[in-house]
Design a protein around this motif. Structure first.
Motif, PDB file in Angstrom:
ATOM      1  N   GLU A  46       8.985  99.100  46.592  1.00  0.00           N
ATOM      2  CA  GLU A  46       9.239  99.238  48.032  1.00  0.00           C
ATOM      3  C   GLU A  46      10.703  98.979  48.402  1.00  0.00           C
ATOM      4  O   GLU A  46      11.135  99.312  49.493  1.00  0.00           O
ATOM      5  CB  GLU A  46       8.323  98.330  48.858  1.00  0.00           C
ATOM      6  CG  GLU A  46       8.440  96.857  48.544  1.00  0.00           C
ATOM      7  CD  GLU A  46       7.471  96.364  47.488  1.00  0.00           C
ATOM      8  OE1 GLU A  46       7.303  95.146  47.403  1.00  0.00           O
ATOM      9  OE2 GLU A  46       6.894  97.188  46.757  1.00  0.00           O
ATOM     10  N   LYS A  86       4.669 103.872  55.720  1.00  0.00           N
ATOM     11  CA  LYS A  86       3.883 102.839  56.394  1.00  0.00           C
ATOM     12  C   LYS A  86       4.741 102.106  57.423  1.00  0.00           C
ATOM     13  O   LYS A  86       4.298 101.836  58.535  1.00  0.00           O
ATOM     14  CB  LYS A  86       3.332 101.844  55.370  1.00  0.00           C
ATOM     15  CG  LYS A  86       2.426 100.800  55.956  1.00  0.00           C
ATOM     16  CD  LYS A  86       1.898  99.882  54.889  1.00  0.00           C
ATOM     17  CE  LYS A  86       1.041  98.800  55.510  1.00  0.00           C
ATOM     18  NZ  LYS A  86       0.613  97.816  54.531  1.00  0.00           N
ATOM     19  N   ARG A  87       6.000 101.796  57.059  1.00  0.00           N
ATOM     20  CA  ARG A  87       6.896 101.129  57.991  1.00  0.00           C
ATOM     21  C   ARG A  87       7.221 102.024  59.178  1.00  0.00           C
ATOM     22  O   ARG A  87       7.346 101.561  60.300  1.00  0.00           O
ATOM     23  CB  ARG A  87       8.185 100.713  57.296  1.00  0.00           C
ATOM     24  CG  ARG A  87       8.110  99.322  56.717  1.00  0.00           C
ATOM     25  CD  ARG A  87       9.417  98.895  56.126  1.00  0.00           C
ATOM     26  NE  ARG A  87       9.449  99.352  54.732  1.00  0.00           N
ATOM     27  CZ  ARG A  87      10.452  99.987  54.166  1.00  0.00           C
ATOM     28  NH1 ARG A  87      11.539 100.243  54.836  1.00  0.00           N
ATOM     29  NH2 ARG A  87      10.381 100.370  52.918  1.00  0.00           N
ATOM     30  N   ASN A  89       5.316 104.367  60.480  1.00  0.00           N
ATOM     31  CA  ASN A  89       4.139 104.555  61.313  1.00  0.00           C
ATOM     32  C   ASN A  89       3.591 103.246  61.880  1.00  0.00           C
ATOM     33  O   ASN A  89       2.559 103.240  62.536  1.00  0.00           O
ATOM     34  CB  ASN A  89       3.035 105.261  60.519  1.00  0.00           C
ATOM     35  CG  ASN A  89       3.420 106.680  60.183  1.00  0.00           C
ATOM     36  OD1 ASN A  89       4.146 107.315  60.934  1.00  0.00           O
ATOM     37  ND2 ASN A  89       2.957 107.168  59.052  1.00  0.00           N
ATOM     38  N   ASP A  90       4.280 102.146  61.633  1.00  0.00           N
ATOM     39  CA  ASP A  90       3.861 100.844  62.136  1.00  0.00           C
ATOM     40  C   ASP A  90       3.886 100.863  63.663  1.00  0.00           C
ATOM     41  O   ASP A  90       4.850 101.333  64.264  1.00  0.00           O
ATOM     42  CB  ASP A  90       4.817  99.778  61.583  1.00  0.00           C
ATOM     43  CG  ASP A  90       4.383  98.377  61.924  1.00  0.00           C
ATOM     44  OD1 ASP A  90       3.195  98.191  62.205  1.00  0.00           O
ATOM     45  OD2 ASP A  90       5.234  97.470  61.889  1.00  0.00           O
ATOM     46  N   PRO A  91       2.839 100.351  64.333  1.00  0.00           N
ATOM     47  CA  PRO A  91       2.835 100.382  65.800  1.00  0.00           C
ATOM     48  C   PRO A  91       3.951  99.551  66.427  1.00  0.00           C
ATOM     49  O   PRO A  91       4.357  99.794  67.559  1.00  0.00           O
ATOM     50  CB  PRO A  91       1.466  99.821  66.181  1.00  0.00           C
ATOM     51  CG  PRO A  91       0.866  99.280  64.948  1.00  0.00           C
ATOM     52  CD  PRO A  91       1.616  99.820  63.783  1.00  0.00           C
ATOM     53  N   ASP A  92       4.482  98.561  65.707  1.00  0.00           N
ATOM     54  CA  ASP A  92       5.573  97.755  66.243  1.00  0.00           C
ATOM     55  C   ASP A  92       6.918  98.454  66.114  1.00  0.00           C
ATOM     56  O   ASP A  92       7.907  98.013  66.681  1.00  0.00           O
ATOM     57  CB  ASP A  92       5.646  96.405  65.520  1.00  0.00           C
ATOM     58  CG  ASP A  92       4.415  95.569  65.785  1.00  0.00           C
ATOM     59  OD1 ASP A  92       3.797  95.759  66.855  1.00  0.00           O
ATOM     60  OD2 ASP A  92       4.067  94.739  64.931  1.00  0.00           O
ATOM     61  N   HIS A  93       6.956  99.542  65.337  1.00  0.00           N
ATOM     62  CA  HIS A  93       8.197 100.298  65.140  1.00  0.00           C
ATOM     63  C   HIS A  93       8.479 101.088  66.409  1.00  0.00           C
ATOM     64  O   HIS A  93       7.638 101.830  66.887  1.00  0.00           O
ATOM     65  CB  HIS A  93       8.034 101.231  63.934  1.00  0.00           C
ATOM     66  CG  HIS A  93       9.276 101.984  63.585  1.00  0.00           C
ATOM     67  ND1 HIS A  93      10.306 101.422  62.883  1.00  0.00           N
ATOM     68  CD2 HIS A  93       9.652 103.248  63.857  1.00  0.00           C
ATOM     69  CE1 HIS A  93      11.264 102.308  62.715  1.00  0.00           C
ATOM     70  NE2 HIS A  93      10.897 103.427  63.306  1.00  0.00           N
TER      71      HIS A  93
END
Length: 142
Positions: A46, A86-87, A89-93
């Motif tokens: 990662e 994944k990072r 599509n993170d909702p906090d992004h």
């Protein structure tokens, strides 16, 4: 009474090695600290993109490749691509540009309407300026 700082604290705060009195690089910004941590953990898939960026910046592309003397492979591993997705599509992004697929208008989210600046025809001051311009006593130029 405050305790005396240890060697690492003194080095971090001053940027000078207490033993040799030489200037040393201290990463204080978030980006630099992330790059250094990724370089120490170069074997984690990662971290591939961060390690690649950290190696390209000081022109050390010779450490990127498939040879035995390279830190990371030339192509990103599957796990690195999945972690990056994944990072993203993170909702906090937070995305600053609107998503047209969801019907949002182009531009920044939450910016609101942009106030017009400069000349606006309906303003009182615009009328006053026009009046002052023609009051000079001279006829307008053709």
């Amino acid at each position: 009474m405050r305790p005396t700082p240890d060697i690492a604290t003194a080095l971090y705060n001053t940027g000078i090695d207490p033993f040799t009195k030489q200037q040393v690089y201290v990463a204080k910004g978030l980006r630099d600290r992330k790059m250094l941590r990724a370089l120490m953990q170069f074997f984690k898939p990662e971290n591939w993109f961060t390690v690649r960026e950290a190696l390209i910046e000081p022109a050390r592309q010779d450490l990127i490749g498939n040879g035995c003397d390279c830190l990371i492979p030339a192509q990103p591993p599957k796990e690195a691509i999945e972690a990056r997705r994944k990072r993203a599509n993170d909702p906090d992004h937070y995305h600053t540009v609107a998503n047209p697929a969801k019907g949002e208008e182009p531009g920044e989210r939450g910016a609101g309407s942009i106030k017009p600046k400069g000349y606006r025809p309906g303003r009182k001051s615009a009328k006053r300026r026009q009046g002052k311009k023609n009051r000079g006593g001279s006829a307008p130029r053709p």
